[in-house]
Design an enzyme around this catalytic site. Structure first.
Site, PDB file in Angstrom:
ATOM      1  N   TRP A 127      32.720  53.195   6.237  1.00  0.00           N
ATOM      2  CA  TRP A 127      33.455  51.991   5.841  1.00  0.00           C
ATOM      3  C   TRP A 127      32.952  51.595   4.442  1.00  0.00           C
ATOM      4  O   TRP A 127      31.743  51.436   4.253  1.00  0.00           O
ATOM      5  CB  TRP A 127      33.171  50.880   6.863  1.00  0.00           C
ATOM      6  CG  TRP A 127      33.905  49.602   6.630  1.00  0.00           C
ATOM      7  CD1 TRP A 127      35.230  49.444   6.369  1.00  0.00           C
ATOM      8  CD2 TRP A 127      33.336  48.287   6.662  1.00  0.00           C
ATOM      9  NE1 TRP A 127      35.530  48.114   6.248  1.00  0.00           N
ATOM     10  CE2 TRP A 127      34.387  47.376   6.432  1.00  0.00           C
ATOM     11  CE3 TRP A 127      32.050  47.780   6.890  1.00  0.00           C
ATOM     12  CZ2 TRP A 127      34.192  46.003   6.391  1.00  0.00           C
ATOM     13  CZ3 TRP A 127      31.855  46.424   6.862  1.00  0.00           C
ATOM     14  CH2 TRP A 127      32.912  45.543   6.613  1.00  0.00           C
ATOM     15  N   ASP A 208      26.892  50.523  14.268  1.00  0.00           N
ATOM     16  CA  ASP A 208      27.943  49.563  13.972  1.00  0.00           C
ATOM     17  C   ASP A 208      29.052  49.820  14.995  1.00  0.00           C
ATOM     18  O   ASP A 208      29.634  50.902  15.015  1.00  0.00           O
ATOM     19  CB  ASP A 208      28.448  49.784  12.533  1.00  0.00           C
ATOM     20  CG  ASP A 208      29.451  48.714  12.108  1.00  0.00           C
ATOM     21  OD1 ASP A 208      29.854  47.892  12.955  1.00  0.00           O
ATOM     22  OD2 ASP A 208      29.827  48.708  10.920  1.00  0.00           O
ATOM     23  N   ALA A 210      32.472  48.209  16.124  1.00  0.00           N
ATOM     24  CA  ALA A 210      33.471  47.184  15.789  1.00  0.00           C
ATOM     25  C   ALA A 210      34.773  47.381  16.547  1.00  0.00           C
ATOM     26  O   ALA A 210      35.684  46.565  16.411  1.00  0.00           O
ATOM     27  CB  ALA A 210      33.736  47.200  14.287  1.00  0.00           C
ATOM     28  N   LYS A 243      38.221  42.673  16.491  1.00  0.00           N
ATOM     29  CA  LYS A 243      39.345  43.515  16.904  1.00  0.00           C
ATOM     30  C   LYS A 243      39.586  43.433  18.396  1.00  0.00           C
ATOM     31  O   LYS A 243      40.706  43.210  18.826  1.00  0.00           O
ATOM     32  CB  LYS A 243      39.094  44.960  16.486  1.00  0.00           C
ATOM     33  CG  LYS A 243      39.407  45.243  15.034  1.00  0.00           C
ATOM     34  CD  LYS A 243      38.275  44.939  14.110  1.00  0.00           C
ATOM     35  CE  LYS A 243      38.640  45.278  12.678  1.00  0.00           C
ATOM     36  NZ  LYS A 243      37.543  44.987  11.764  1.00  0.00           N
TER      37      LYS A 243
HETATM   38  C1  LMR Z   1      38.955  47.588   7.827  1.00  0.00           C
HETATM   39  O1  LMR Z   1      38.177  48.534   7.643  1.00  0.00           O
HETATM   40  O2  LMR Z   1      40.134  47.614   7.453  1.00  0.00           O
HETATM   41  C2  LMR Z   1      38.466  46.377   8.566  1.00  0.00           C
HETATM   42  O3  LMR Z   1      37.152  46.540   8.965  1.00  0.00           O
HETATM   43  C3  LMR Z   1      38.690  45.137   7.806  1.00  0.00           C
HETATM   44  C4  LMR Z   1      37.799  44.994   6.623  1.00  0.00           C
HETATM   45  O4  LMR Z   1      37.159  43.953   6.517  1.00  0.00           O
HETATM   46  O5  LMR Z   1      37.757  45.894   5.769  1.00  0.00           O
END
Ligand code: LMR
Length: 393
Positions: A127, A208, A210, A243
């Site tokens: 991410w 992590d 999520a 989520k």
């Molecule tokens: C994403 O990866 O789209 C989500 O986790 C929202 C974000 O805050 O980036």
């Protein structure tokens, strides 16, 4: 003083939200930010959340401060949801945070505080905000191989070889389930190999998680996190309720810390201290709703049923997309889309072709070709399949 400020690079995911809003085309398709959408394109408030909010409005008599680590009842309920019975409650320190991102941020700060020279190993890719926060905090990061561009699965040999270079006291950041941005995940057997490497090197895992409930189900999605936490003397877990409870804007998350060599008082006190330094008390509204739902049989059953509907709808969309692509491509080369799990899949194509699909077909996916599968519906799947083939992916 402010003349010294320089423009910040916009967040690629959030920039895409803006670009999509500004596109006048009626048939545009938003596969950007990780938000679940139903067949009508709406991100609904879950039924159990609505019911809990109504009850809370009736029953709540004060909005006074709770505690620096949030409501202990929230910690108890979330620890049970994520870790089940794998670890005794009194071995875990926990603090509520503003969303999962807040938990990630607090975890990084905790690592920096405990061991300023620790290197944080992150998957390539991960991410983007993981990297951005680590960079902002001036922490050293090491990328470990993760995604295999050929198979669109996990480059497991590369991952293990890279993780073996970690030293005792380094941190390995792992996605508990539903890897973001790729959608490619480890098997149960592969997780055991990762645990063996962590034990061998003495690196500390940080998980992590999520998207619990978005992959193979609530329990199955927590299995890897539980296995790692049970096997290791120390572990950090950043969990998000954004989520799976659909409460994105309420900013509800939690940081859990298993620290066998540290007194529970020290661990818990450090989490509270870090909250105080950064934002003082964590948000309470979302956390309270989650606690009410998890502790009430009827609300919990309804929440689980709706979450399962969401999960199955995403799986259905994956299968439909893989099928439509198989028909158009005349091959199984997109079969990986049905194998991936969670909200996202990395298509595995170039930024140029991503741009082409945006310009010519109004398809908005992140530049690294991450698609939010939950942004699709039965009508837009063929449009996407058409665009992928027309662009020459
Ligand atoms: C994403 O990866 O789209 C989500 O986790 C929202 C974000 O805050 O980036």
């Amino acid at each position: 003083m402010f003349e010294h400020l320089t423009p910040q690079k916009p967040d690629a995911i959030l920039k895409l939200v803006q670009m999509y809003r500004e596109d006048p085309r009626a048939d545009k398709v938003d596969l950007g930010v990780g938000v679940y959408k139903d067949a009508t394109g709406n991100t609904p408030v879950m039924r159990a959340i609505k019911a809990a909010e109504q009850q809370l409005w009736q029953d709540q008599t004060t909005k006074s401060y709770v505690g620096l680590a949030g409501d202990p009842g929230f910690s108890d309920a979330m620890i049970k949801l994520v870790l089940g019975d794998t670890i005794a409650r009194d071995k875990i320190a926990a603090a509520a945070t503003p969303g999962g991102t807040g938990a990630v941020r607090q975890a990084f700060e905790l690592i920096k505080m405990a061991r300023p020279d620790a290197r944080v190993f992150v998957s390539n890719p991960t991410w983007p905000n993981h990297l951005s926060i680590l960079d902002y905090l001036g922490m050293e990061t090491v990328l470990y191989r993760y995604f295999d561009d050929e198979t669109r699965g996990v480059d497991f040999d590369g991952m293990i070889a890279d993780l073996k270079t970690a030293r005792a006291g380094d941190v390995v950041l792992l996605h508990g389930c539903c890897h973001n941005p790729t959608g490619a995940n480890l098997s149960a057997v592969q997780w055991q190999d990762v645990i063996a490497v962590l034990q061998e090197t003495g690196a500390v895992p940080m998980i992590d998680i999520a998207y619990q409930g978005f992959g193979d189900g609530l329990e199955a999605d927590a299995a890897a996190t539980r296995a790692v936490a049970a096997a290791m003397p120390e572990c950090l877990i950043a969990a998000s309720c954004s989520k799976n409870f659909g409460i994105y804007r309420e900013r509800t998350g939690i940081l859990m810390m298993v620290a066998n060599g540290t007194g529970k008082g020290v661990a818990q006190g450090t989490l509270a201290f870090l909250n105080r330094q950064n934002f003082s008390f964590p948000p309470d509204h979302g956390a309270r709703l989650v606690t009410m739902i998890l502790n009430d049989d009827a609300l919990r059953a309804d929440w689980m049923a709706e979450l399962e509907e969401v999960r199955l709808s995403m799986l259905g969309l994956r299968e439909q997309l893989a099928r439509e692509l198989q028909q158009r491509a005349g091959s199984d080369r997109f079969g990986f889309l049905a194998e991936h799990r969670g909200m996202f899949s990395r298509l595995g194509t170039t930024p140029e072709l991503v741009m082409k699909m945006r310009e010519e077909h109004g398809i908005y996916m992140v530049g690294d070709s991450r698609m939010n599968i939950a942004g699709l519906n039965a009508q837009t799947v063929p449009i996407l399949a058409e665009a992928i083939i027309a662009a020459g992916v």
